[in-house]
Design a protein around this motif. Structure first.
Motif, PDB file in Angstrom:
ATOM      1  N   ALA A  31       0.839  -1.205   0.000  1.00 19.69           N
ATOM      2  CA  ALA A  31       0.000   0.000   0.000  1.00 19.69           C
ATOM      3  C   ALA A  31       0.872   1.252   0.000  1.00 19.69           C
ATOM      4  O   ALA A  31       0.587   2.225  -0.711  1.00 19.69           O
ATOM      5  CB  ALA A  31      -0.919  -0.004   1.214  1.00 19.69           C
ATOM      6  N   HIS A  32       1.935   1.245   0.786  1.00 21.14           N
ATOM      7  CA  HIS A  32       2.860   2.375   0.861  1.00 21.14           C
ATOM      8  C   HIS A  32       3.447   2.673  -0.515  1.00 21.14           C
ATOM      9  O   HIS A  32       3.503   3.837  -0.943  1.00 21.14           O
ATOM     10  CB  HIS A  32       3.969   2.045   1.873  1.00 21.14           C
ATOM     11  N   LYS A  33       3.866   1.634  -1.248  1.00 23.46           N
ATOM     12  CA  LYS A  33       4.422   1.819  -2.594  1.00 23.46           C
ATOM     13  C   LYS A  33       3.403   2.458  -3.530  1.00 23.46           C
ATOM     14  O   LYS A  33       3.735   3.364  -4.296  1.00 23.46           O
ATOM     15  CB  LYS A  33       4.855   0.472  -3.173  1.00 23.46           C
ATOM     16  N   ILE A  34       2.174   1.964  -3.484  1.00 27.05           N
ATOM     17  CA  ILE A  34       1.121   2.506  -4.357  1.00 27.05           C
ATOM     18  C   ILE A  34       0.885   3.980  -4.050  1.00 27.05           C
ATOM     19  O   ILE A  34       0.800   4.810  -4.954  1.00 27.05           O
ATOM     20  CB  ILE A  34      -0.183   1.697  -4.201  1.00 27.05           C
ATOM     21  N   MET A  35       0.775   4.315  -2.772  1.00 26.69           N
ATOM     22  CA  MET A  35       0.514   5.706  -2.367  1.00 26.69           C
ATOM     23  C   MET A  35       1.649   6.626  -2.825  1.00 26.69           C
ATOM     24  O   MET A  35       1.405   7.697  -3.368  1.00 26.69           O
ATOM     25  CB  MET A  35       0.364   5.813  -0.853  1.00 26.69           C
ATOM     26  N   LYS A  36       2.881   6.204  -2.576  1.00 25.91           N
ATOM     27  CA  LYS A  36       4.032   7.028  -2.952  1.00 25.91           C
ATOM     28  C   LYS A  36       4.114   7.201  -4.462  1.00 25.91           C
ATOM     29  O   LYS A  36       4.417   8.282  -4.954  1.00 25.91           O
ATOM     30  CB  LYS A  36       5.326   6.405  -2.422  1.00 25.91           C
ATOM     31  N   LYS A  37       3.832   6.141  -5.197  1.00 20.92           N
ATOM     32  CA  LYS A  37       3.871   6.197  -6.657  1.00 20.92           C
ATOM     33  C   LYS A  37       2.883   7.230  -7.189  1.00 20.92           C
ATOM     34  O   LYS A  37       3.134   7.890  -8.190  1.00 20.92           O
ATOM     35  CB  LYS A  37       3.555   4.814  -7.234  1.00 20.92           C
ATOM     36  N   LYS A  38       1.761   7.381  -6.504  1.00 24.32           N
ATOM     37  CA  LYS A  38       0.739   8.333  -6.918  1.00 24.32           C
ATOM     38  C   LYS A  38       1.001   9.741  -6.392  1.00 24.32           C
ATOM     39  O   LYS A  38       0.191  10.641  -6.587  1.00 24.32           O
ATOM     40  CB  LYS A  38      -0.644   7.862  -6.461  1.00 24.32           C
ATOM     41  N   GLY A  39       2.110   9.930  -5.687  1.00 28.14           N
ATOM     42  CA  GLY A  39       2.468  11.260  -5.220  1.00 28.14           C
ATOM     43  C   GLY A  39       1.865  11.643  -3.885  1.00 28.14           C
ATOM     44  O   GLY A  39       1.942  12.792  -3.478  1.00 28.14           O
ATOM     45  N   LEU A  40       1.277  10.689  -3.189  1.00 34.75           N
ATOM     46  CA  LEU A  40       0.703  10.970  -1.878  1.00 34.75           C
ATOM     47  C   LEU A  40       1.796  10.872  -0.815  1.00 34.75           C
ATOM     48  O   LEU A  40       2.771  10.148  -0.973  1.00 34.75           O
ATOM     49  CB  LEU A  40      -0.422   9.976  -1.568  1.00 34.75           C
ATOM     50  N   THR A  41       1.626  11.603   0.258  1.00 37.50           N
ATOM     51  CA  THR A  41       2.558  11.543   1.367  1.00 37.50           C
ATOM     52  C   THR A  41       2.005  10.575   2.401  1.00 37.50           C
ATOM     53  O   THR A  41       0.876  10.750   2.866  1.00 37.50           O
ATOM     54  CB  THR A  41       2.739  12.933   2.010  1.00 37.50           C
ATOM     55  N   VAL A  42       2.787   9.567   2.737  1.00 35.87           N
ATOM     56  CA  VAL A  42       2.390   8.622   3.778  1.00 35.87           C
ATOM     57  C   VAL A  42       2.993   9.124   5.081  1.00 35.87           C
ATOM     58  O   VAL A  42       4.215   9.092   5.262  1.00 35.87           O
ATOM     59  CB  VAL A  42       2.853   7.189   3.457  1.00 35.87           C
ATOM     60  N   LEU A  43       2.127   9.619   5.955  1.00 39.30           N
ATOM     61  CA  LEU A  43       2.585  10.170   7.225  1.00 39.30           C
ATOM     62  C   LEU A  43       3.047   9.081   8.189  1.00 39.30           C
ATOM     63  O   LEU A  43       3.938   9.304   9.005  1.00 39.30           O
ATOM     64  CB  LEU A  43       1.471  10.989   7.876  1.00 39.30           C
ATOM     65  N   SER A  44       2.406   7.932   8.121  1.00 37.17           N
ATOM     66  CA  SER A  44       2.732   6.831   9.016  1.00 37.17           C
ATOM     67  C   SER A  44       2.128   5.560   8.443  1.00 37.17           C
ATOM     68  O   SER A  44       1.090   5.630   7.787  1.00 37.17           O
ATOM     69  CB  SER A  44       2.146   7.112  10.405  1.00 37.17           C
ATOM     70  N   PRO A  45       2.752   4.427   8.602  1.00 40.54           N
ATOM     71  CA  PRO A  45       3.972   4.152   9.346  1.00 40.54           C
ATOM     72  C   PRO A  45       5.204   4.459   8.500  1.00 40.54           C
ATOM     73  O   PRO A  45       5.104   4.646   7.295  1.00 40.54           O
ATOM     74  CB  PRO A  45       3.876   2.644   9.613  1.00 40.54           C
ATOM     75  N   ARG A  46       6.346   4.485   9.181  1.00 37.30           N
ATOM     76  CA  ARG A  46       7.609   4.717   8.480  1.00 37.30           C
ATOM     77  C   ARG A  46       8.085   3.404   7.888  1.00 37.30           C
ATOM     78  O   ARG A  46       8.171   2.392   8.573  1.00 37.30           O
ATOM     79  CB  ARG A  46       8.646   5.282   9.437  1.00 37.30           C
ATOM     80  N   ILE A  47       8.375   3.447   6.601  1.00 36.21           N
ATOM     81  CA  ILE A  47       8.886   2.281   5.896  1.00 36.21           C
ATOM     82  C   ILE A  47      10.181   2.709   5.205  1.00 36.21           C
ATOM     83  O   ILE A  47      10.198   3.689   4.471  1.00 36.21           O
ATOM     84  CB  ILE A  47       7.861   1.743   4.884  1.00 36.21           C
TER      85      ILE A  47
END
Length: 142
Positions: A31-47
């Motif tokens: 999920a983190h990869k998908i979010m980052k790929k779309k330009g979203l900032t993942v506030l938590s958790p840290r990966i």
């Protein structure tokens, strides 16, 4: 839909919630990869380097604070599992009027059912249909 015609128009900061057990952590990383790929900032958790950073009292505090700041709480329940801690995070986001998206529609099991996860404690909480958001994300790649 927002006035801009995209369900993602007002989603900038996301918190991913879900089980961090060895068998479920890879869903959060995905999920983190998908979010980052779309330009979203993942506030938590840290990966970092495709690994969840170890959980500490401080990381739990920061995760709770991030829920207050996020535009969307995304529940990484690809296998349907929602544990007690994730349930508390969902309830907290609900009280803060945060949109809540699930990777997989929660299964509301019957009280006498033998299979399924006991998600009944959350059945009154409104949430986004994440599979619809995933469709929107996939269309952006075309």
């Amino acid at each position: 839909l927002s006035i801009h015609g995209s369900k993602l128009a007002y989603i900038f900061n996301v918190v991913i919630s879900g089980s961090t057990s060895n068998e479920n952590a890879h869903y959060m990383i995905e999920a983190h990869k998908i979010m980052k790929k779309k330009g979203l900032t993942v506030l938590s958790p840290r990966i970092v380097n495709e690994k969840l950073l170890p959980q500490t009292t401080e990381s739990h505090r920061k995760h709770a604070s991030a829920i207050r700041e996020c535009d969307l709480l995304f529940v990484s329940n690809k296998n349907g599992y929602i544990g007690d801690q994730t349930g508390r995070e969902i309830y907290g986001a609900y009280l803060l009027n945060k949109p809540i998206g699930f990777w997989k529609e929660p299964v509301w099991k019957e009280s006498d059912a033998e299979e399924g996860f006991d998600n009944n404690r959350l059945d009154y909480i409104p949430h986004e249909q994440w599979w619809e958001l995933m469709r929107v994300l996939d269309e952006d790649d075309e």
